[in-house]
Design an enzyme around this catalytic site. Structure first.
Site, mmCIF file in Angstrom:
data_model
loop_
_atom_site.group_PDB
_atom_site.id
_atom_site.type_symbol
_atom_site.label_atom_id
_atom_site.label_comp_id
_atom_site.label_asym_id
_atom_site.label_seq_id
_atom_site.Cartn_x
_atom_site.Cartn_y
_atom_site.Cartn_z
ATOM 1 C CG ASP A 15 -2.135 0.877 1.052
ATOM 2 O OD1 ASP A 15 -2.361 1.363 -0.081
ATOM 3 O OD2 ASP A 15 -2.866 1.091 2.038
ATOM 4 C CD1 TRP A 20 7.476 6.092 -3.001
ATOM 5 C CD2 TRP A 20 7.017 6.460 -5.166
ATOM 6 N NE1 TRP A 20 8.661 6.072 -3.694
ATOM 7 C CE2 TRP A 20 8.415 6.295 -5.032
ATOM 8 C CE3 TRP A 20 6.509 6.706 -6.450
ATOM 9 C CZ2 TRP A 20 9.298 6.350 -6.103
ATOM 10 C CZ3 TRP A 20 7.382 6.770 -7.524
ATOM 11 C CH2 TRP A 20 8.759 6.591 -7.355
ATOM 12 N NE ARG A 28 -4.258 6.669 -7.347
ATOM 13 C CZ ARG A 28 -4.125 6.492 -6.027
ATOM 14 N NH1 ARG A 28 -3.900 7.533 -5.250
ATOM 15 N NH2 ARG A 28 -4.239 5.304 -5.496
ATOM 16 C CB SER A 60 -8.907 -5.390 -3.257
ATOM 17 O OG SER A 60 -9.494 -4.134 -3.518
ATOM 18 C CG ASN A 63 -7.959 -2.180 -5.408
ATOM 19 O OD1 ASN A 63 -7.052 -3.000 -5.197
ATOM 20 N ND2 ASN A 63 -8.194 -1.194 -4.557
ATOM 21 C CD1 TRP A 64 -13.304 -5.205 -9.257
ATOM 22 C CD2 TRP A 64 -12.551 -4.538 -11.256
ATOM 23 N NE1 TRP A 64 -12.705 -6.282 -9.866
ATOM 24 C CE2 TRP A 64 -12.239 -5.908 -11.093
ATOM 25 C CE3 TRP A 64 -12.177 -3.902 -12.450
ATOM 26 C CZ2 TRP A 64 -11.565 -6.648 -12.079
ATOM 27 C CZ3 TRP A 64 -11.513 -4.650 -13.417
ATOM 28 C CH2 TRP A 64 -11.222 -5.987 -13.227
ATOM 29 N NE ARG A 191 -7.992 0.823 5.241
ATOM 30 C CZ ARG A 191 -7.613 2.074 5.466
ATOM 31 N NH1 ARG A 191 -7.628 2.564 6.688
ATOM 32 N NH2 ARG A 191 -7.219 2.856 4.475
HETATM 33 C C1 IPE Z 1 -5.769 -2.784 -0.324
HETATM 34 O O1 IPE Z 1 -5.336 -1.487 -0.499
HETATM 35 C C2 IPE Z 1 -5.809 -3.489 -1.641
HETATM 36 C C3 IPE Z 1 -4.516 -3.813 -2.241
HETATM 37 C C4 IPE Z 1 -3.344 -3.547 -1.726
HETATM 38 C C5 IPE Z 1 -4.574 -4.498 -3.500
HETATM 39 P P1 IPE Z 1 -6.346 -0.267 -0.691
HETATM 40 O O2 IPE Z 1 -5.493 0.942 -0.753
HETATM 41 O O3 IPE Z 1 -7.218 -0.546 -1.856
HETATM 42 O O4 IPE Z 1 -7.224 -0.327 0.634
HETATM 43 P P2 IPE Z 1 -8.026 0.808 1.411
HETATM 44 O O5 IPE Z 1 -9.011 1.380 0.452
HETATM 45 O O6 IPE Z 1 -7.026 1.836 1.859
HETATM 46 O O7 IPE Z 1 -8.642 0.103 2.571
HETATM 47 C C1 IPE Z 2 -1.534 0.038 -3.447
HETATM 48 O O1 IPE Z 2 -1.325 1.398 -3.545
HETATM 49 C C2 IPE Z 2 -1.728 -0.609 -4.781
HETATM 50 C C3 IPE Z 2 -3.100 -1.054 -5.062
HETATM 51 C C4 IPE Z 2 -4.106 -0.981 -4.253
HETATM 52 C C5 IPE Z 2 -3.345 -1.625 -6.379
HETATM 53 P P1 IPE Z 2 -2.519 2.459 -3.516
HETATM 54 O O2 IPE Z 2 -2.907 2.763 -4.926
HETATM 55 O O3 IPE Z 2 -3.608 1.998 -2.664
HETATM 56 O O4 IPE Z 2 -1.783 3.726 -2.895
HETATM 57 P P2 IPE Z 2 -2.423 4.807 -1.931
HETATM 58 O O5 IPE Z 2 -3.051 4.097 -0.788
HETATM 59 O O6 IPE Z 2 -3.422 5.576 -2.746
HETATM 60 O O7 IPE Z 2 -1.254 5.637 -1.509
HETATM 61 MG MG MG Z 3 -4.111 2.327 -0.727
#
Ligand code: IPE
Ligand code: IPE
Ligand code: MG
Length: 244
Positions: A15, A20, A28, A60, A63-64, A191
């Site tokens: 995460d 970053w 992103r 996840s 993530n969609w 979490r």
């Molecule tokens: C969890 O990260 C899912 C993955 C790392 C693939 P998210 O960034 O999607 O989770 P939330 O929304 O902060 O809980």
């Molecule tokens: C984790 O990084 C990668 C995926 C969930 C695919 P994030 O995209 O969730 O990064 P933040 O949480 O927005 O920084």
């Molecule tokens: Mg995240």
């Protein structure tokens, strides 16, 4: 210093890719690219350290909900990384498995990932598990459907359902070491976000503040050191009390 006990199964919720990138004023998707590069290195480091199963939450079921552009960029990255991962697995004797419901992915991506799984299936140094369209609730739901079908067919009594049978119907059933010993989530979030809810019942957890693209081998070693300081009791008595 006494030798470190290396956990057999390490799970990582990577995460912080977005943050970053934001810190650098980048889009992103470049954060995700940097995240993939960090992952490529950690796969090799984990195998060298003697980890037997490395599970990664890559995408996840939730993530969609991200923008079409971001989801598209992630899918493109997965495509781009398959051949690189193949090379790494062949060099490192690493087997690839997936958990999650890949059926929602594009056909060419499914084919590429399935070929990678097929071609690495005899490799034995480490198993690298990718969570792709993975959600623990969805995984449990699919397991329940399978068991319910057996009940309906008359081949299973509801009362005969055991915890082991539930485990055996989860996506992780294909792994030799099903439950993670150590779970790491980067970026300071504390979490599970729907990752391995059943399997993490007794997993030790560690939440470093680092953003995923900055996570290096030394951070993995640090996580293992912290794991070594934990007293896993599984609801039983404290190790220090033994024999008293
Ligand atoms: C969890 O990260 C899912 C993955 C790392 C693939 P998210 O960034 O999607 O989770 P939330 O929304 O902060 O809980
Ligand atoms: C984790 O990084 C990668 C995926 C969930 C695919 P994030 O995209 O969730 O990064 P933040 O949480 O927005 O920084
Ligand atoms: Mg995240």
């Amino acid at each position: 210093m006494t030798e470190l006990k290396v956990p057999s199964h390490v799970a990582i919720i990577l995460d912080g890719n977005g943050r970053w990138a934001a810190k650098r004023g980048l889009p992103r998707k470049l954060g995700h690219k940097a995240g993939c590069e960090a992952l490529e290195q950690i796969v090799e480091d984990a195998a060298r350290l003697g980890i037997k199963v490395l599970s990664i939450y890559a995408f996840s079921t939730e993530n969609w909900k991200r923008t079409k552009e971001e989801v598209g960029a992630l899918m493109q990255l997965f495509r781009y990384y398959i051949p690189r991962l193949r090379k790494r697995c062949f060099e490192g004797n690493i087997k690839v498995e997936t958990i999650g419901d890949m059926s929602l992915f594009d056909e060419d991506l499914i084919r590429g990932i399935n070929e990678l799984k097929r071609d690495t299936r005899d490799f034995s140094r480490m198993t690298f598990v990718l969570g792709l369209n993975y959600g623990a609730r969805d995984e449990i739901r699919r397991a329940v459907v399978r068991l319910a079908e057996q009940v309906k067919a008359g081949t299973l009594e509801p009362e005969a359902i055991t915890e082991q049978m539930i485990s055996q119907n989860l996506d992780t059933a294909v792994l030799k070491y099903p439950d993670p010993d150590l779970l790491i989530r980067t970026s300071g979030e504390q979490r599970l976000s729907n990752f391995m809810l059943w399997q993490c019942a007794y997993t030790e957890m560690y939440f470093p503040e680092l953003l995923w693209p900055d996570f290096k081998k030394a951070d993995l070693v640090r996580a293992i050191e912290i794991y070594n300081g934990r007293d896993r009791r599984y609801g039983g008595r404290n190790e220090a009390d033994n024999g008293k």
